[in-house]
Design an enzyme around this catalytic site. Structure first.
Site, PDB file in Angstrom:
ATOM      1  N   TYR A 463     -21.528  33.290  31.565  1.00  0.00           N
ATOM      2  CA  TYR A 463     -20.633  32.200  30.981  1.00  0.00           C
ATOM      3  C   TYR A 463     -19.896  32.338  29.635  1.00  0.00           C
ATOM      4  CZ  TYR A 463     -18.079  27.584  30.669  1.00  0.00           C
ATOM      5  OH  TYR A 463     -17.141  26.993  30.558  1.00  0.00           O
ATOM      6  N   SER A 543     -14.922  29.787  36.007  1.00  0.00           N
ATOM      7  CA  SER A 543     -14.351  29.091  35.188  1.00  0.00           C
ATOM      8  C   SER A 543     -14.203  29.839  33.916  1.00  0.00           C
ATOM      9  CB  SER A 543     -14.877  27.775  34.886  1.00  0.00           C
ATOM     10  OG  SER A 543     -14.093  27.117  33.969  1.00  0.00           O
ATOM     11  N   ASP A 626      -8.082  22.530  42.778  1.00  0.00           N
ATOM     12  CA  ASP A 626      -8.481  22.740  41.275  1.00  0.00           C
ATOM     13  C   ASP A 626      -7.431  22.240  40.312  1.00  0.00           C
ATOM     14  OD1 ASP A 626     -10.028  23.432  39.155  1.00  0.00           O
ATOM     15  OD2 ASP A 626     -10.480  25.412  39.852  1.00  0.00           O
ATOM     16  N   HIS A 661     -12.603  22.470  41.384  1.00  0.00           N
ATOM     17  CA  HIS A 661     -13.483  23.523  40.359  1.00  0.00           C
ATOM     18  C   HIS A 661     -14.870  23.629  40.720  1.00  0.00           C
ATOM     19  CE1 HIS A 661     -12.965  25.369  36.799  1.00  0.00           C
ATOM     20  NE2 HIS A 661     -13.966  24.818  36.180  1.00  0.00           N
TER      21      HIS A 661
END
Length: 699
Positions: A463, A543, A626, A661
């Protein structure tokens, strides 16, 4: 596998000048809302048809669908919350699309079903999101999430009868739920968006309101707003004794807040008068609790790894007093239970907890079961108990009840599993990034695979952003991968919150390339250590992690066999123009400022695809609802991939309907998505799955 014929995608002659550079954006038309733009809806349908046909033909798909389902089929509970005589908690029997909410009177009381979201929508995509009982447990405030959207509808239930009340709140988003006695609650909402713009328009002018039970929303009282600063966001909390309301304001995604206080005991005289406690948007301030007019906070002011402070608002000159000084470990959160403080620390991205006196006097360490993540420890002054959850990569969350006086813990709810967690090895190793920085990584394999000592197909996850720490946690999808003989690795990249403010700063804005270097170095380490096969390394991220995947594939396409980019931020020159995207400038910078533009342009996944270079197999995933990272990011990126000459491997996009999402996704959709992702990366990392007696992949 047969060759893929991608759908034809229109290219428009859009070219714009950005600080002297001419930049084409031929697929901008794909930014339009799929629900209101017929040409985009047609493109989505054609892309999904190609993707569904390809994925359905993968020989491993039936096996993984069955195994992900099997690993999800266990009874699981959420953390109990006590209010008055009642205990509230969520439970899922295993394969229910959404967890149900139960209440019981006392720990030994008979469970009673209060809310069952599974009947709210035929497709299971309407979810119970947050919930909060009133102080005496008479009412339950809860939020409803539909189709994965960030928008929430707030409703109230009479706990005794189980009957919903007439109260309903619309256009709540990024809100806390905070009761003011039994008379009503505080919440945050935005103005109603223009018709047809709910899922794409920028979010401005968030404000805190008070809703009195039994009244319509248009009579709600404005509590706190900043019309001169429409970009500010606000959230309200109420201390457990109901004395003070704490309003925390933010500008972007950075943990830099202002704090205002409303004395609820003086509300009849002063109204919703909020006076400043912390100003300047300089530091993080997390409310721990309040007792009377004394408050405790966890903060990184003068302490990048956080410390615990308190303040007495009745003092002649209120001043911050340090209760627990900064340590080497990160103080993630704290809570007051009974007459003691429970401190939740993180060391090298794994949890440990400690119990001390309210004055900071030494206490005892809470022993946890190996490398994992502990959460919960909620309570209030005077409570004799608290509940916490513990999970790791090889075991789902188990709930424990802790006697706060003795520190003794006992199981409240433990899952019954279809596998032996001890058959899987969880390790933590450290590797060196490009600039010499030492970076931690978790590696998970079956003990049999580890003992064999041979490289295997490996899935690497990352991430690296927004001060978010990736900690050990259970995933049925990952377990199906591990059971089939693969390895899983999670790299704790810079940009996250694993080591406090300095670690975050080292991976954002002008330093964002450090995140990509860390991820690339993680892949090289896995191959170099003989864990991952050289031609069998897959990467995955969602994301900000989807951005990560897109960027490193452009930079090192030779390193990876397959890549899964989920709900990613792919156009770094226009991310700030949609919904919550304007908040992200704290991590990414401002596209309209030249210095920031140069950094963003250098790694933007959409703008740096290298035509004529062999790329790994790529699966892009997004969803039509989303409204966090709008699907246009993934649409444009996938179209650009398919238009380029990147070799013979597939570059496809999977577009979920009635999903957002990620949060609130029904179990059926989780299983389907997991099977698609695993079968895709298995195909391109050469992971073989067990066969039945007829030589077919087991279902």
């Amino acid at each position: 596998m047969p060759d893929i014929t991608y759908p034809e995608t229109r290219r428009d002659p859009i070219v714009e000048d950005h600080f002297g550079e001419q930049i084409a954006d031929p697929y901008r038309w794909l930014e339009a809302d799929v629900r209101t733009a017929p040409e985009v809806a047609d493109w989505v349908a054609r892309e999904n048809a190609v993707t569904e046909d390809y994925l359905a033909g993968l020989p491993q798909r039936a096996h993984f669908a069955g195994r992900v389902r099997a690993f999800m089929e266990y009874e699981r509970f959420g953390l109990p919350v006590k209010a008055g005589p009642n205990y509230f908690y969520t439970r899922n029997s295993g394969l229910q699309n959404q967890s149900q909410l139960f209440v019981r009177k006392g720990l030994s009381g008979e469970p009673r079903l209060l809310i069952d979201p599974n009947g709210w929508a035929l497709d299971g995509a309407t979810a119970l999101d947050a919930w909060e009982p009133s102080e005496k447990g008479r009412h339950l405030l809860y939020s409803v999430q539909d189709g994965g959207s960030d928008w929430r509808i707030l409703r109230v239930l009479d706990v005794k009868t189980g009957v919903p009340m007439a109260d309903e709140i619309r256009w709540a988003k990024f809100t806390r739920l905070a009761w003011v006695g039994e008379e009503g609650f505080l919440y945050s909402r935005f103005p109603a968006p223009d018709q047809g713009a709910a899922f794409q328009s920028l979010n401005y002018n968030q404000a805190v309101y008070f809703h009195r039970l039994g009244t319509p929303q248009d009579q709600d009282e404005l509590v706190y707003a900043t019309p001169d600063h429409p970009d500010y966001g606000h959230a309200a909390e109420v201390t457990q004794d109901g004395r003070l309301a704490i309003i925390t304001s933010h500008v972007g995604t950075d943990a830099r807040y202002e704090v205002h206080v409303v004395d609820l005991a003086k509300r009849k005289r002063d109204g919703w008068k909020a006076w400043p406690l912390v100003t300047g948007f300089a530091d993080d301030w997390k409310l721990v609790e309040g007792a009377g007019r004394r408050l405790w906070f966890v903060t990184n002011k003068d302490a990048p790894r956080y410390r615990l402070v308190s303040i007495d608002l009745d003092a002649a000159v209120p001043e911050w007093n340090e209760v627990v000084a900064q340590r080497e470990d990160i103080l993630e959160r704290a809570g007051i239970v009974g007459d003691q403080l429970v401190l939740n620390y993180m060391r090298d991205a794994a949890s440990h907890a400690e119990i001390i006196g309210l004055d900071g006097s030494p206490g005892r360490t809470l022993t946890l079961s190996g490398i994992g993540t502990a959460s919960g420890f909620r309570g209030r002054p005077g409570d004799p108990e608290t509940f916490y959850a513990f999970t790791s990569f090889n075991c789902p969350s188990a709930i424990y009840r802790m006697n706060i006086a003795t520190g003794a813990s006992e199981p409240f709810a433990q899952p019954s599993l279809c596998y032996d967690p001890e058959a899987y090895l969880v390790e933590q190793r450290f590797y060196t990034s490009k600039d010499g920085t030492r970076v931690p990584m978790f590696i998970v394999r079956s003990r049999a695979v580890a003992k064999a000592g041979k490289p295997v197909p490996t899935l690497l996850y990352g991430y690296g952003g927004f001060d978010v720490a990736l900690t050990p946690g259970f995933s049925a999808t990952r377990m199906a991968w591990l059971e089939a003989g693969g390895a899983f690795a999670l790299a704790n990249l810079r940009g996250g919150g694993e080591y406090g403010r300095e670690w975050h700063d080292a991976g954002r804005r002008a330093n964002k390339q450090n995140v990509f270097d860390d991820f690339i170095a993680a892949g090289e380490f896995l191959i170099g250590q003989g864990i991952a096969k050289k031609d069998g390394l897959a990467i995955q991220g969602g994301s900000n992690g989807g951005l990560l995947v897109g960027a490193v594939v452009n930079q090192r396409p030779d390193l990876f066999a397959a890549a899964v980019a989920q709900v990613g931020v792919m156009d770094m020159l226009r991310f700030d123009r949609f919904t919550a995207g304007r908040y992200w400038v704290d991590d990414y910078g401002y596209p309209d400022r030249e210095a920031d533009f140069r950094v963003l342009r250098a790694y933007s996944p959409y703008h740096n695809i290298r035509d004529g270079v062999a790329y790994p197999a790529i699966l892009v995933t997004t969803a039509d609802t989303d409204d966090r990272v709008v699907p246009g990011h993934s649409f444009k990126y996938a179209a650009a991939l398919q238009a380029a000459d990147l070799g013979g491997k597939p570059h496809i996009i999977r577009i979920e309907t009635r999903a957002g999402h990620g949060s609130g996704k029904p179990t059926d959709k989780v299983i389907e998505e997991g099977a698609d992702i695993l079968s895709f990366i298995a195909q391109w990392t050469a992971l073989t799955v067990p066969k039945d007696e007829n030589g077919r992949s087991e279902k």
